[in-house]
Structure formats: structure tokens, C-alpha cells
Design an enzyme around this catalytic site. Sequence first.
Site, PDB file in Angstrom:
ATOM      1  CB  THR A  33      46.061  -3.022 -33.900  1.00  0.00           C
ATOM      2  OG1 THR A  33      47.118  -3.871 -33.466  1.00  0.00           O
ATOM      3  CG2 THR A  33      46.118  -1.705 -33.137  1.00  0.00           C
ATOM      4  CG  ASN A  34      45.769  -6.961 -30.168  1.00  0.00           C
ATOM      5  OD1 ASN A  34      46.815  -6.976 -29.533  1.00  0.00           O
ATOM      6  ND2 ASN A  34      45.583  -7.727 -31.238  1.00  0.00           N
ATOM      7  CG  ASP A  35      45.455  -2.440 -25.503  1.00  0.00           C
ATOM      8  OD1 ASP A  35      45.847  -1.392 -26.038  1.00  0.00           O
ATOM      9  OD2 ASP A  35      44.344  -2.562 -24.946  1.00  0.00           O
TER      10      ASP A  35
END
Length: 226
Positions: A33-35
Site C-alpha cells: 500500500t502507500n501513505d
Amino acid sequence: AHRNQLRQVLAGKKVTVTAGATVERIDPVRFITNDSSGKMGIAIAKAARDMGASVRLIAGTVQVPLPEGIETVRVQSAQDMYEAVLGEWNHTDIMIQTAAVADYRPRTVYETKMKKKDEGFTLELEKTVDILESLGQRKQGQFLVGFAAETNDVAEHAMGKLKRKNCDLLVANDVTAVGAGFGTDTNLVQIYDAQGLVADLPLMSKDEVAIQLLSVVAKRLNGVST
Ligand code: CTP
Ligand code: CA
């Protein structure tokens, strides 16, 4: 007076907003995933709702509470988000794509937990669909807004994306700037159209960025002065 003009343009318009991060599974207990916090997209969804638009939010993972009173579709992967977006597309007037969509996903999704081995291993990734680019190719009167998080050469990358994805507007932010980008309550953005820079906004809250962006959109749709 300005808010009333905005209201007149946006009242009854169907606005679809994507927000947050996608999740690409590796196996039942692991993912990529990412931030992205979802704050920018949620701010836009709320602002559009407050201006009388009919808002649909398509949310991946978000790190803040989802707004009440806004119809929300929850999704995981880029592919899920693509399908949810296509489901809204034909009756959308304004599409705003703030989500941080994964560019790659594991080529194989394991159905059982991968077991640890003695050696390292290589995770093979394949491209996901570019949702915004695909919408740009299907545009039939919809007003399309993209976002871009950049660390360098912001204007150049922003204009490249705007053209490649056939967006009406592209909102770029330099995520290396203080108070901008992932997770913050403020943002520092520039808005571009096919001719170039439209607005170079100072640091402001994401709620305020949302209003400024919707003002530019409203102006483009109906020639409202901003
Ligand atoms: N986007 C999308 N689908 C993808 C990747 C990105 O719809 N698979 C959208 C994002 O939601 C955003 C815009 O495209 O509105 C720009 O995303 P960004 O990650 O900045 O651009 P990319 O084209 O993926 O290029 P890069 O990551 O190399 O900068
Ligand atoms: Ca990307």
C-alpha cells in the site's frame, strides 16, 4: 456572494471523488500500500456536498473517519477502484481522482500464507490499470480532475500527466514541501490546465484547497467569476 455562485453551479451536479490508498494483496496476511491518508479527497467530497452537489466517495484505505451523510463505496485494489469508478462514470458530471492508486500489483496472489524460506525471494509485480488515463479516453462531457504528488520538476511532470491522461485540470503538489502532501492537514498545490498554470496557491488547509479547486471547476463549467 462567491459561495452562492459556487452553489448555483454545483447544486445538483453529480460529483465522484476517489480518496485514499489502494491495497494490493500478496497473500492473506500481507499487502502493498502507500501513505495516502485520504484527507484531501474527503475534504473535496465534503466541500462539494456543502455546495449542494450530489457526491459519491470511492475510498480505499483512509486514516481519518469517513464523512457521514456522503454515500461511500469502499474498495481495496486498483482494479476494485477502477470497477467502482466505472460504475459511477456514466452519471458523473465532475470526477476528481485524489486516490493514490498502486502502479503495480503482485503478479501472483497466494491463497495461503507464504512460508519463510532460507533464501531471499523476488516478488514479481505487474502494472495496474491507470484509472485516470482510462477515464480520459472515455470522456463524454465529464469534467476530469487528476492529482499528482511530485518530488521534483513539478510543473513538467504535472503537464505531462494532464496531457497523457486528458484531464481538464491537474492539481500538483510538491510532497517535499513543509506542510504538503501525505497525512498533513495542509497542502501546497498548483492547479494546471492544458494551457499551463491556472493557480499557484499558498499553503492552506486541505478544506480550503478543496474550496479553491471547486471554485476553479465551477468557473470552467459555467463561466462563474472567481
Ligand atoms: N492514477 C490512476 N490510476 C493509476 C495510477 C494513478 O488513476 N494506476 C491517478 C491518480 O489517482 C492521480 C493521477 O493518476 O490522480 C496521477 O497519479 P501519479 O501517481 O502522480 O501519476 P502516475 O501516472 O502513476 O505516474 P508516477 O507515479 O510515475 O509519477
Ligand atoms: Ca503513480
